[in-house]
Design an enzyme around this catalytic site. Sequence first.
Site, PDB file in Angstrom:
ATOM      1  N   LYS A  13       0.972  -1.220   0.003  1.00 44.88           N
ATOM      2  CA  LYS A  13       0.028  -0.077  -0.146  1.00 44.88           C
ATOM      3  C   LYS A  13       0.857   1.236   0.026  1.00 44.88           C
ATOM      4  CE  LYS A  13      -2.005  -0.986   4.075  1.00 44.88           C
ATOM      5  NZ  LYS A  13      -1.082  -2.402   4.260  1.00 44.88           N
ATOM      6  N   ARG A  88      -9.459   0.902   9.377  1.00 44.04           N
ATOM      7  CA  ARG A  88      -9.026  -0.564   9.900  1.00 44.04           C
ATOM      8  C   ARG A  88     -10.013  -1.242  10.771  1.00 44.04           C
ATOM      9  NH1 ARG A  88      -2.890  -1.339   9.680  1.00 44.04           N
ATOM     10  NH2 ARG A  88      -2.216   0.529   8.806  1.00 44.04           N
ATOM     11  N   ARG A 127      12.193  -5.531   4.582  1.00 45.75           N
ATOM     12  CA  ARG A 127      11.666  -4.172   4.529  1.00 45.75           C
ATOM     13  C   ARG A 127      12.883  -3.335   5.529  1.00 45.75           C
ATOM     14  NH1 ARG A 127       5.980  -1.798   5.378  1.00 45.75           N
ATOM     15  NH2 ARG A 127       6.270  -2.953   7.586  1.00 45.75           N
ATOM     16  N   ARG A 160      11.653  -1.684  11.175  1.00 46.30           N
ATOM     17  CA  ARG A 160      10.489  -1.103  11.960  1.00 46.30           C
ATOM     18  C   ARG A 160      10.399  -2.371  12.989  1.00 46.30           C
ATOM     19  NH1 ARG A 160       5.571   0.288   8.313  1.00 46.30           N
ATOM     20  NH2 ARG A 160       4.266  -0.875   9.806  1.00 46.30           N
ATOM     21  N   ARG A 171      -0.025  -8.847  13.776  1.00 43.63           N
ATOM     22  CA  ARG A 171      -0.718  -8.054  12.611  1.00 43.63           C
ATOM     23  C   ARG A 171      -1.861  -8.693  11.693  1.00 43.63           C
ATOM     24  NH1 ARG A 171       4.702  -5.410  10.455  1.00 43.63           N
ATOM     25  NH2 ARG A 171       3.272  -4.195   9.083  1.00 43.63           N
TER      26      ARG A 171
HETATM   27  P1  AP5 Z   1       4.865  -1.340   1.968  1.00 43.71           P
HETATM   28  O1  AP5 Z   1       4.640  -0.889   0.497  1.00 43.71           O
HETATM   29  O2  AP5 Z   1       5.626  -1.204   3.045  1.00 43.71           O
HETATM   30  O3  AP5 Z   1       3.583  -2.387   2.251  1.00 43.71           O
HETATM   31  P2  AP5 Z   1       2.477  -1.568   3.394  1.00 43.71           P
HETATM   32  O4  AP5 Z   1       1.365  -2.489   2.716  1.00 43.71           O
HETATM   33  O5  AP5 Z   1       2.358  -0.343   3.367  1.00 43.71           O
HETATM   34  O6  AP5 Z   1       2.817  -2.408   4.756  1.00 43.71           O
HETATM   35  P3  AP5 Z   1       2.645  -1.941   6.003  1.00 43.71           P
HETATM   36  O7  AP5 Z   1       3.505  -2.932   7.013  1.00 43.71           O
HETATM   37  O8  AP5 Z   1       3.431  -0.565   6.280  1.00 43.71           O
HETATM   38  O9  AP5 Z   1       1.297  -1.990   6.402  1.00 43.71           O
HETATM   39  P4  AP5 Z   1       0.526  -1.966   7.899  1.00 43.71           P
HETATM   40  O10 AP5 Z   1      -0.597  -1.752   7.629  1.00 43.71           O
HETATM   41  O11 AP5 Z   1       0.894  -3.188   8.461  1.00 43.71           O
HETATM   42  O12 AP5 Z   1       1.376  -0.793   8.735  1.00 43.71           O
HETATM   43  P5  AP5 Z   1       1.276   0.687   8.782  1.00 43.71           P
HETATM   44  O13 AP5 Z   1       2.425   1.389   8.923  1.00 43.71           O
HETATM   45  O14 AP5 Z   1      -0.044   1.245   8.020  1.00 43.71           O
HETATM   46  O15 AP5 Z   1       5.810  -2.936   1.279  1.00 43.71           O
HETATM   47  C1  AP5 Z   1       6.328  -3.842   2.377  1.00 43.71           C
HETATM   48  C2  AP5 Z   1       7.788  -4.151   1.795  1.00 43.71           C
HETATM   49  O16 AP5 Z   1       7.483  -4.955   0.590  1.00 43.71           O
HETATM   50  C3  AP5 Z   1       8.588  -3.171   1.535  1.00 43.71           C
HETATM   51  O17 AP5 Z   1      10.075  -3.355   1.904  1.00 43.71           O
HETATM   52  C4  AP5 Z   1       8.567  -2.728  -0.033  1.00 43.71           C
HETATM   53  O18 AP5 Z   1       9.744  -2.181  -0.626  1.00 43.71           O
HETATM   54  C5  AP5 Z   1       8.289  -4.444  -0.346  1.00 43.71           C
HETATM   55  N1  AP5 Z   1       7.461  -4.342  -1.550  1.00 43.71           N
HETATM   56  C6  AP5 Z   1       6.198  -3.406  -2.063  1.00 43.71           C
HETATM   57  N2  AP5 Z   1       5.915  -3.904  -3.182  1.00 43.71           N
HETATM   58  C7  AP5 Z   1       6.443  -5.239  -3.425  1.00 43.71           C
HETATM   59  C8  AP5 Z   1       6.440  -5.921  -4.736  1.00 43.71           C
HETATM   60  N3  AP5 Z   1       5.408  -5.710  -5.412  1.00 43.71           N
HETATM   61  N4  AP5 Z   1       7.451  -6.973  -4.695  1.00 43.71           N
HETATM   62  C9  AP5 Z   1       8.033  -7.264  -3.992  1.00 43.71           C
HETATM   63  N5  AP5 Z   1       8.275  -6.353  -2.693  1.00 43.71           N
HETATM   64  C10 AP5 Z   1       7.626  -5.461  -2.606  1.00 43.71           C
HETATM   65  O19 AP5 Z   1       0.589   0.628  10.374  1.00 43.71           O
HETATM   66  C11 AP5 Z   1       1.465   0.298  11.474  1.00 43.71           C
HETATM   67  C12 AP5 Z   1       0.580   0.148  12.588  1.00 43.71           C
HETATM   68  O20 AP5 Z   1       0.107   1.580  13.087  1.00 43.71           O
HETATM   69  C13 AP5 Z   1      -0.188  -0.765  12.751  1.00 43.71           C
HETATM   70  O21 AP5 Z   1       0.001  -2.272  13.172  1.00 43.71           O
HETATM   71  C14 AP5 Z   1      -1.309  -0.368  13.894  1.00 43.71           C
HETATM   72  O22 AP5 Z   1      -0.628  -0.420  15.326  1.00 43.71           O
HETATM   73  C15 AP5 Z   1      -1.123   1.433  13.865  1.00 43.71           C
HETATM   74  N6  AP5 Z   1      -2.306   1.806  12.899  1.00 43.71           N
HETATM   75  C16 AP5 Z   1      -2.119   2.249  11.574  1.00 43.71           C
HETATM   76  N7  AP5 Z   1      -3.296   2.545  11.239  1.00 43.71           N
HETATM   77  C17 AP5 Z   1      -4.179   2.376  12.346  1.00 43.71           C
HETATM   78  C18 AP5 Z   1      -5.455   2.391  12.272  1.00 43.71           C
HETATM   79  N8  AP5 Z   1      -6.378   2.997  11.287  1.00 43.71           N
HETATM   80  N9  AP5 Z   1      -6.055   2.111  13.351  1.00 43.71           N
HETATM   81  C19 AP5 Z   1      -5.568   1.480  14.456  1.00 43.71           C
HETATM   82  N10 AP5 Z   1      -3.811   1.490  14.292  1.00 43.71           N
HETATM   83  C20 AP5 Z   1      -3.447   1.723  13.096  1.00 43.71           C
END
Ligand code: AP5
Length: 219
Positions: A13, A88, A127, A160, A171
């Site tokens: 994403k 979420r 990552r 991270r 997660r």
């Molecule tokens: P990346 O693009 O970073 O993936 P992502 O989907 O953004 O993954 P996240 O882990 O950031 O999502 P998340 O939802 O778990 O965490 P968030 O930060 O939002 O890609 C991942 C890796 O793969 C990278 O190394 C990239 O280079 C690689 N990659 C990408 N595309 C690829 C491809 N096609 N092929 C190969 N490799 C590829 O949230 C973190 C925390 O914040 C949550 O756990 C929670 O505690 C809190 N939080 C956030 N939002 C909320 C909410 N709305 N409510 C409550 N808590 C929340």
Amino acid sequence: MNLVFFGPPGSGKGTQAKLLKNKFNIPHISLGDMLRDEVRAESEIGKRAGEIMNAGKLVPDELTIELTRERLKKPDCQQGFILDGFPRSLLQAEALEQILNDLQMKLDKVVYFQVDEDEVVGRLSGRRSCKKCGAVYHIKFNQPRVAGRCDNDGEMLCQRPDDAEAAIRTRFEVYARQTLPVLEGYRQANLLATVAAQGEIDDVFARVLAAINDGGHQA
Ligand code: AP5
């Protein structure tokens, strides 16, 4: 264009949102990034959120709802936005509807990144990101020019805390239990555009563009 990017941890994403932000010049609103900024700033929100995030659980709804409301009010969202990581939970989905109503906005699409869990676990453990500018890399699939250093500012890349194995497991459980049920409402509202998120980053981006333009197919 007002978009929500939806999908499991590591589905790409954030990576795709950064590409789309550059192409369309609309803000990428990542709740994860905003919360990590609060943690770094040691704000009240950051103090409440830090440990919960490290464990891979959801931070309390009222925090993310308020952050989202305040961010969507900013003038740069008038031309469109990419909301990444919100909603979420069913409660957050209801809150988003209310926020958008209040601001006289509406969603155009919810882009759902569909990917196998096995693939994303490998993505998350490899990552690396830059604390200074937020750029995201992968040790195999998306390497920086100099190993361990950010292309943009030369800063040391780091892992991270929630990309540790136990937190990744949590997660995925949280995603399945609390987040996935949100999709049904968007499907019924005919807003869902499903993108196969496997394969090269550029190929996925081409699918995202196609999904946004023609609505993709309903999952
Ligand atoms: P990346 O693009 O970073 O993936 P992502 O989907 O953004 O993954 P996240 O882990 O950031 O999502 P998340 O939802 O778990 O965490 P968030 O930060 O939002 O890609 C991942 C890796 O793969 C990278 O190394 C990239 O280079 C690689 N990659 C990408 N595309 C690829 C491809 N096609 N092929 C190969 N490799 C590829 O949230 C973190 C925390 O914040 C949550 O756990 C929670 O505690 C809190 N939080 C956030 N939002 C909320 C909410 N709305 N409510 C409550 N808590 C929340």
